[in-house]
Design a protein around this motif. Sequence first.
Motif, PDB file in Angstrom:
ATOM      1  N   LEU A  67       2.880  -5.402   7.398  1.00  0.00           N
ATOM      2  CA  LEU A  67       2.038  -4.254   7.759  1.00  0.00           C
ATOM      3  C   LEU A  67       0.644  -4.386   7.150  1.00  0.00           C
ATOM      4  CD1 LEU A  67       4.616  -1.330   7.452  1.00  0.00           C
ATOM      5  CD2 LEU A  67       3.634  -2.280   9.556  1.00  0.00           C
ATOM      6  N   LEU A  68       0.573  -4.907   5.944  1.00  0.00           N
ATOM      7  CA  LEU A  68      -0.714  -5.122   5.292  1.00  0.00           C
ATOM      8  C   LEU A  68      -1.541  -6.151   6.077  1.00  0.00           C
ATOM      9  CD1 LEU A  68      -1.928  -3.910   2.698  1.00  0.00           C
ATOM     10  CD2 LEU A  68      -1.122  -5.917   1.496  1.00  0.00           C
ATOM     11  N   CYS A  69      -0.903  -7.211   6.533  1.00  0.00           N
ATOM     12  CA  CYS A  69      -1.617  -8.249   7.303  1.00  0.00           C
ATOM     13  C   CYS A  69      -2.277  -7.673   8.551  1.00  0.00           C
ATOM     14  CB  CYS A  69      -0.671  -9.365   7.711  1.00  0.00           C
ATOM     15  SG  CYS A  69      -0.287 -10.523   6.388  1.00  0.00           S
ATOM     16  N   VAL A  70      -1.555  -6.846   9.285  1.00  0.00           N
ATOM     17  CA  VAL A  70      -2.112  -6.307  10.529  1.00  0.00           C
ATOM     18  C   VAL A  70      -2.920  -5.039  10.304  1.00  0.00           C
ATOM     19  CG1 VAL A  70      -0.342  -7.353  11.977  1.00  0.00           C
ATOM     20  CG2 VAL A  70      -0.032  -5.000  11.177  1.00  0.00           C
ATOM     21  N   GLY A  71      -2.770  -4.440   9.122  1.00  0.00           N
ATOM     22  CA  GLY A  71      -3.537  -3.242   8.817  1.00  0.00           C
ATOM     23  C   GLY A  71      -2.974  -1.987   9.429  1.00  0.00           C
ATOM     24  N   LEU A  72      -1.667  -1.809   9.352  1.00  0.00           N
ATOM     25  CA  LEU A  72      -1.011  -0.609   9.868  1.00  0.00           C
ATOM     26  C   LEU A  72      -0.417   0.167   8.694  1.00  0.00           C
ATOM     27  CD1 LEU A  72      -0.122   1.085  12.293  1.00  0.00           C
ATOM     28  CD2 LEU A  72       1.935  -0.332  12.426  1.00  0.00           C
ATOM     29  N   LEU A  73      -0.749   1.447   8.606  1.00  0.00           N
ATOM     30  CA  LEU A  73      -0.332   2.303   7.479  1.00  0.00           C
ATOM     31  C   LEU A  73      -0.812   1.703   6.148  1.00  0.00           C
ATOM     32  CD1 LEU A  73       3.341   2.955   8.666  1.00  0.00           C
ATOM     33  CD2 LEU A  73       1.365   4.462   8.992  1.00  0.00           C
ATOM     34  N   THR A  74      -1.986   1.149   6.181  1.00  0.00           N
ATOM     35  CA  THR A  74      -2.467   0.251   5.142  1.00  0.00           C
ATOM     36  C   THR A  74      -2.527   0.865   3.757  1.00  0.00           C
ATOM     37  OG1 THR A  74      -3.762  -0.805   6.855  1.00  0.00           O
ATOM     38  CG2 THR A  74      -4.268  -1.402   4.596  1.00  0.00           C
ATOM     39  N   THR A  75      -3.159   2.015   3.610  1.00  0.00           N
ATOM     40  CA  THR A  75      -3.309   2.568   2.266  1.00  0.00           C
ATOM     41  C   THR A  75      -1.954   2.968   1.683  1.00  0.00           C
ATOM     42  OG1 THR A  75      -3.895   4.729   3.193  1.00  0.00           O
ATOM     43  CG2 THR A  75      -5.695   3.290   2.548  1.00  0.00           C
ATOM     44  N   ALA A  76      -1.077   3.513   2.508  1.00  0.00           N
ATOM     45  CA  ALA A  76       0.263   3.873   2.029  1.00  0.00           C
ATOM     46  C   ALA A  76       1.046   2.625   1.627  1.00  0.00           C
ATOM     47  CB  ALA A  76       1.020   4.651   3.104  1.00  0.00           C
ATOM     48  N   VAL A  77       0.979   1.598   2.451  1.00  0.00           N
ATOM     49  CA  VAL A  77       1.694   0.350   2.178  1.00  0.00           C
ATOM     50  C   VAL A  77       1.157  -0.309   0.907  1.00  0.00           C
ATOM     51  CG1 VAL A  77       1.972  -2.015   3.046  1.00  0.00           C
ATOM     52  CG2 VAL A  77       2.449  -0.083   4.542  1.00  0.00           C
ATOM     53  N   ALA A  78      -0.161  -0.331   0.738  1.00  0.00           N
ATOM     54  CA  ALA A  78      -0.749  -0.902  -0.481  1.00  0.00           C
ATOM     55  C   ALA A  78      -0.303  -0.106  -1.703  1.00  0.00           C
ATOM     56  CB  ALA A  78      -2.272  -0.933  -0.374  1.00  0.00           C
ATOM     57  N   GLY A  79      -0.208   1.203  -1.571  1.00  0.00           N
ATOM     58  CA  GLY A  79       0.276   2.029  -2.673  1.00  0.00           C
ATOM     59  C   GLY A  79       1.722   1.730  -3.027  1.00  0.00           C
ATOM     60  N   VAL A  80       2.569   1.581  -2.011  1.00  0.00           N
ATOM     61  CA  VAL A  80       3.980   1.242  -2.239  1.00  0.00           C
ATOM     62  C   VAL A  80       4.088  -0.109  -2.934  1.00  0.00           C
ATOM     63  CG1 VAL A  80       6.130   0.597  -1.060  1.00  0.00           C
ATOM     64  CG2 VAL A  80       4.914   2.672  -0.380  1.00  0.00           C
ATOM     65  N   LEU A  81       3.339  -1.088  -2.454  1.00  0.00           N
ATOM     66  CA  LEU A  81       3.383  -2.412  -3.072  1.00  0.00           C
ATOM     67  C   LEU A  81       2.861  -2.374  -4.512  1.00  0.00           C
ATOM     68  CD1 LEU A  81       2.298  -4.661  -0.063  1.00  0.00           C
ATOM     69  CD2 LEU A  81       4.538  -4.632  -1.195  1.00  0.00           C
ATOM     70  N   ALA A  82       1.847  -1.563  -4.781  1.00  0.00           N
ATOM     71  CA  ALA A  82       1.339  -1.430  -6.147  1.00  0.00           C
ATOM     72  C   ALA A  82       2.420  -0.867  -7.067  1.00  0.00           C
ATOM     73  CB  ALA A  82       0.090  -0.554  -6.176  1.00  0.00           C
ATOM     74  N   VAL A  83       3.210   0.076  -6.565  1.00  0.00           N
ATOM     75  CA  VAL A  83       4.320   0.630  -7.355  1.00  0.00           C
ATOM     76  C   VAL A  83       5.387  -0.440  -7.583  1.00  0.00           C
ATOM     77  CG1 VAL A  83       6.204   2.321  -7.339  1.00  0.00           C
ATOM     78  CG2 VAL A  83       3.897   3.014  -6.681  1.00  0.00           C
ATOM     79  N   PHE A  84       5.713  -1.226  -6.550  1.00  0.00           N
ATOM     80  CA  PHE A  84       6.669  -2.333  -6.705  1.00  0.00           C
ATOM     81  C   PHE A  84       6.217  -3.288  -7.807  1.00  0.00           C
ATOM     82  CE2 PHE A  84       8.815  -2.835  -2.224  1.00  0.00           C
ATOM     83  CZ  PHE A  84       9.363  -1.578  -2.355  1.00  0.00           C
ATOM     84  N   VAL A  85       4.946  -3.681  -7.744  1.00  0.00           N
ATOM     85  CA  VAL A  85       4.427  -4.645  -8.710  1.00  0.00           C
ATOM     86  C   VAL A  85       4.382  -4.030 -10.105  1.00  0.00           C
ATOM     87  CG1 VAL A  85       2.479  -6.121  -9.321  1.00  0.00           C
ATOM     88  CG2 VAL A  85       3.147  -5.894  -6.935  1.00  0.00           C
ATOM     89  N   ALA A  86       4.020  -2.759 -10.200  1.00  0.00           N
ATOM     90  CA  ALA A  86       3.993  -2.092 -11.507  1.00  0.00           C
ATOM     91  C   ALA A  86       5.398  -2.045 -12.108  1.00  0.00           C
ATOM     92  CB  ALA A  86       3.418  -0.684 -11.373  1.00  0.00           C
ATOM     93  N   ALA A  87       6.401  -1.801 -11.280  1.00  0.00           N
ATOM     94  CA  ALA A  87       7.785  -1.798 -11.763  1.00  0.00           C
ATOM     95  C   ALA A  87       8.180  -3.192 -12.251  1.00  0.00           C
ATOM     96  CB  ALA A  87       8.736  -1.336 -10.661  1.00  0.00           C
ATOM     97  N   ALA A  88       7.813  -4.219 -11.499  1.00  0.00           N
ATOM     98  CA  ALA A  88       8.105  -5.591 -11.922  1.00  0.00           C
ATOM     99  C   ALA A  88       7.366  -5.928 -13.208  1.00  0.00           C
ATOM    100  CB  ALA A  88       7.726  -6.584 -10.818  1.00  0.00           C
ATOM    101  N   ALA A  89       6.126  -5.484 -13.324  1.00  0.00           N
ATOM    102  CA  ALA A  89       5.353  -5.735 -14.547  1.00  0.00           C
ATOM    103  C   ALA A  89       6.037  -5.108 -15.748  1.00  0.00           C
ATOM    104  CB  ALA A  89       3.931  -5.184 -14.389  1.00  0.00           C
ATOM    105  N   TYR A  90       6.509  -3.891 -15.576  1.00  0.00           N
ATOM    106  CA  TYR A  90       7.174  -3.189 -16.677  1.00  0.00           C
ATOM    107  C   TYR A  90       8.530  -3.812 -17.007  1.00  0.00           C
ATOM    108  CZ  TYR A  90       9.495   0.451 -19.330  1.00  0.00           C
ATOM    109  OH  TYR A  90      10.196   1.128 -20.295  1.00  0.00           O
ATOM    110  N   LEU A  91       9.335  -4.061 -15.987  1.00  0.00           N
ATOM    111  CA  LEU A  91      10.706  -4.517 -16.210  1.00  0.00           C
ATOM    112  C   LEU A  91      10.810  -5.991 -16.580  1.00  0.00           C
ATOM    113  CD1 LEU A  91      12.411  -2.667 -13.234  1.00  0.00           C
ATOM    114  CD2 LEU A  91      12.713  -2.146 -15.663  1.00  0.00           C
ATOM    115  N   VAL A  92       9.894  -6.813 -16.082  1.00  0.00           N
ATOM    116  CA  VAL A  92      10.039  -8.263 -16.227  1.00  0.00           C
ATOM    117  C   VAL A  92       8.938  -8.889 -17.083  1.00  0.00           C
ATOM    118  CG1 VAL A  92      10.162 -10.446 -14.956  1.00  0.00           C
ATOM    119  CG2 VAL A  92      11.225  -8.386 -14.000  1.00  0.00           C
ATOM    120  N   HIS A  93       7.700  -8.486 -16.879  1.00  0.00           N
ATOM    121  CA  HIS A  93       6.571  -9.217 -17.449  1.00  0.00           C
ATOM    122  C   HIS A  93       6.030  -8.657 -18.761  1.00  0.00           C
ATOM    123  CE1 HIS A  93       6.195 -11.619 -13.781  1.00  0.00           C
ATOM    124  NE2 HIS A  93       6.467 -10.503 -13.140  1.00  0.00           N
TER     125      HIS A  93
END
Length: 134
Positions: A67-93
């Motif tokens: 969805l990010l590649c094609v730019g559909l629901l972009t800001t929401a999708v980027a926000g969801v991915l930022a939360v995913f990465v933040a969770a990985a940063a906290y739990l793993v890194h």
Amino acid sequence: MDRPAVRDAMLLILRVVLGVIFVAHGWRILLIDGIAETTGQFSAWGVPQPALSAWVAALGQLLCGALLCVGLLTTAVAGVLAVFVAAAAYLVHLDNGLFNVDGGLEYPLVLIAALLVIVVFGTGRASVDGVLSR
């Protein structure tokens, strides 16, 4: 001087690069490493509900990256991915210091910053969102 065409081109490049990275990570979990292997790794890292988390990570990264590649629901999708990465940063890194070579926070912080640029500045005109909003 405001240059909307340059801004839109940079947002397109950023979106596509990030989208490809997330699609590749989701693809790897789903079809290369496999859910069972990823579940085992998540379990070793102490990720809660490792089997469910493996599926969420695989499908979430694959779908949100596309969805990010094609730019559909972009800001929401980027926000969801930022939360995913933040969770990985906290739990793993978090306990591994800063540098990526040691499994540290360096790469997740760059991904979060890039995703937040998209959340704040939007998708740009070169996207499905841009076409639908006209």
